[in-house]
Design an enzyme around this catalytic site. Structure first.
Site, mmCIF file in Angstrom:
data_model
loop_
_atom_site.group_PDB
_atom_site.id
_atom_site.type_symbol
_atom_site.label_atom_id
_atom_site.label_comp_id
_atom_site.label_asym_id
_atom_site.label_seq_id
_atom_site.Cartn_x
_atom_site.Cartn_y
_atom_site.Cartn_z
ATOM 1 N N VAL A 103 -15.238 26.018 -6.896
ATOM 2 C CA VAL A 103 -16.113 24.689 -7.242
ATOM 3 C C VAL A 103 -17.145 25.816 -8.770
ATOM 4 C CG1 VAL A 103 -18.570 24.292 -7.132
ATOM 5 C CG2 VAL A 103 -17.328 23.824 -5.470
ATOM 6 N N CYS A 104 -17.243 25.130 -9.278
ATOM 7 C CA CYS A 104 -17.844 25.572 -10.701
ATOM 8 C C CYS A 104 -16.990 27.220 -11.857
ATOM 9 C CB CYS A 104 -19.457 26.203 -9.991
ATOM 10 S SG CYS A 104 -20.210 27.086 -11.777
ATOM 11 N N THR A 105 -17.363 27.966 -11.509
ATOM 12 C CA THR A 105 -16.758 29.190 -11.992
ATOM 13 C C THR A 105 -15.953 30.224 -11.107
ATOM 14 O OG1 THR A 105 -18.647 30.740 -12.527
ATOM 15 C CG2 THR A 105 -18.560 29.490 -14.066
#
Length: 228
Positions: A103-105
Site C-alpha cells: 500500500v502507498c509507497t
C-alpha cells in the site's frame, strides 16, 4: 487434521505511515482461517510517523512460509528501499508467496527489490512518477491487481486494498461482512481526496513534500542501477 492458516507477513518499520499498516492489518486479521504476523527486523518497538508504537511479533529472519507478503509505505520507506536485509528477504520470499502486496509507497520497496518490473502498480499519487524508474507501469487506481501483485494507492486505500484481496481469496460475501462490521461507508467532509479534484491543495502538498519526493526518486534511481 486442521488445515494450516493462510499466513500474511506484514513488514513494519520505523516512520511508516500508521494507517498504511493498521488499516490492512485490521481488515485482514478479521478473516477466519488467516493469520496476520507483524514482522520487523528486530523485536524493538516500531515508531510510526505519527509516533504510534507497534511491537513486532517476529523477526524477518524467523518468519514462517508466507502466503502473502505485505509492505506499507510512509517516510521510512525511502530508507527501506536501500535496506539490504529487507530487500533480500523480499527477493527470497516473493517467489514462494501466493500474493506479493503493498500500500502507498510500499510499492517502491517492492520495486527496489525487483518485484514490480513489468507489472501494473499503484502507489501514493505523489510517487507515481517514481514507479517507471523501478520498471513498474503506473496505474492511477485505488487498487491494482496484476497477476499475484496487488498494490494499493495512498494511506486510506489500504482498506479498499484489504477488502479487494479478501474478495479475491475468500469471496465477496466474506469481504462484505467485514466491510459492514467495520461500518466502512466513506463520506468525506471535503472533496479533496485526489490531486485532480483539489489541484490547489495538491500544489501546496507537492511543495511541502518536495524534499521527500526527491529523496525517494534518488533512492529509486540507485535501486534501478543495482537491479541492472
Amino acid at each position: 487434521m486442521e488445515s494450516q492458516p493462510f499466513t500474511v507477513g506484514m513488514i513494519a518499520f520505523d516512520m511508516m505511515t500508521n494507517l498504511d499498516f493498521v488499516g490492512p492489518f485490521d481488515i485482514l486479521s478479521r478473516v477466519r482461517g488467516a493469520r496476520t504476523i507483524l514482522l520487523g527486523k528486530a523485536l524493538d518497538p516500531i515508531v510510526t510517523d505519527s509516533r504510534y508504537r507497534l511491537l513486532p511479533e517476529m523477526r524477518l529472519a524467523e518468519a514462517p512460509e508466507l502466503d502473502m507478503i505485505f509492505v506499507p509505505g510512509g517516510p521510512g520507506s525511502t530508507k527501506l528501499m536501500e535496506d539490504p536485509e529487507v530487500l533480500a528477504f523480499l527477493a527470497a520470499r516473493a517467489p514462494r508467496a501466493k500474493w506479493v502486496t503493498s500500500v502507498c509507497t510500499g510499492a517502491l520497496v517492492l520495486g527496489a527489490a525487483g518485484l514490480l518490473k513489468g507489472y501494473r502498480a499503484a502507489t501514493h499519487w505523489s510517487a507515481m512518477d517514481i514507479l517507471p524508474v523501478l520498471g513498474a507501469i503506473p496505474v492511477h487506481e485505488r487498487v491494482v491487481i496484476d497477476r499475484n501483485r496487488v498494490t494499493g494507492g495512498g494511506v486510506t486505500a489500504g482498506i479498499d486494498f484489504a477488502l479487494t484481496l479478501i474478495a479475491q481469496i475468500w469471496g465477496e460475501d466474506q469481504a462484505k461482512l467485514i466491510q459492514l462490521g467495520n461500518e466502512y461507508n466513506p463520506q468525506p467532509p471535503f472533496d479533496a481526496g485526489s490531486p485532480e479534484r483539489a489541484p490547489d491543495v495538491a500544489a501546496r502538498y507537492r511543495e511541502l513534500t518536495r524534499g521527500m519526493t526527491a529523496a525517494r526518486m534518488e533512492a529509486a534511481q540507485r535501486a534501478a542501477a543495482r537491479l541492472r
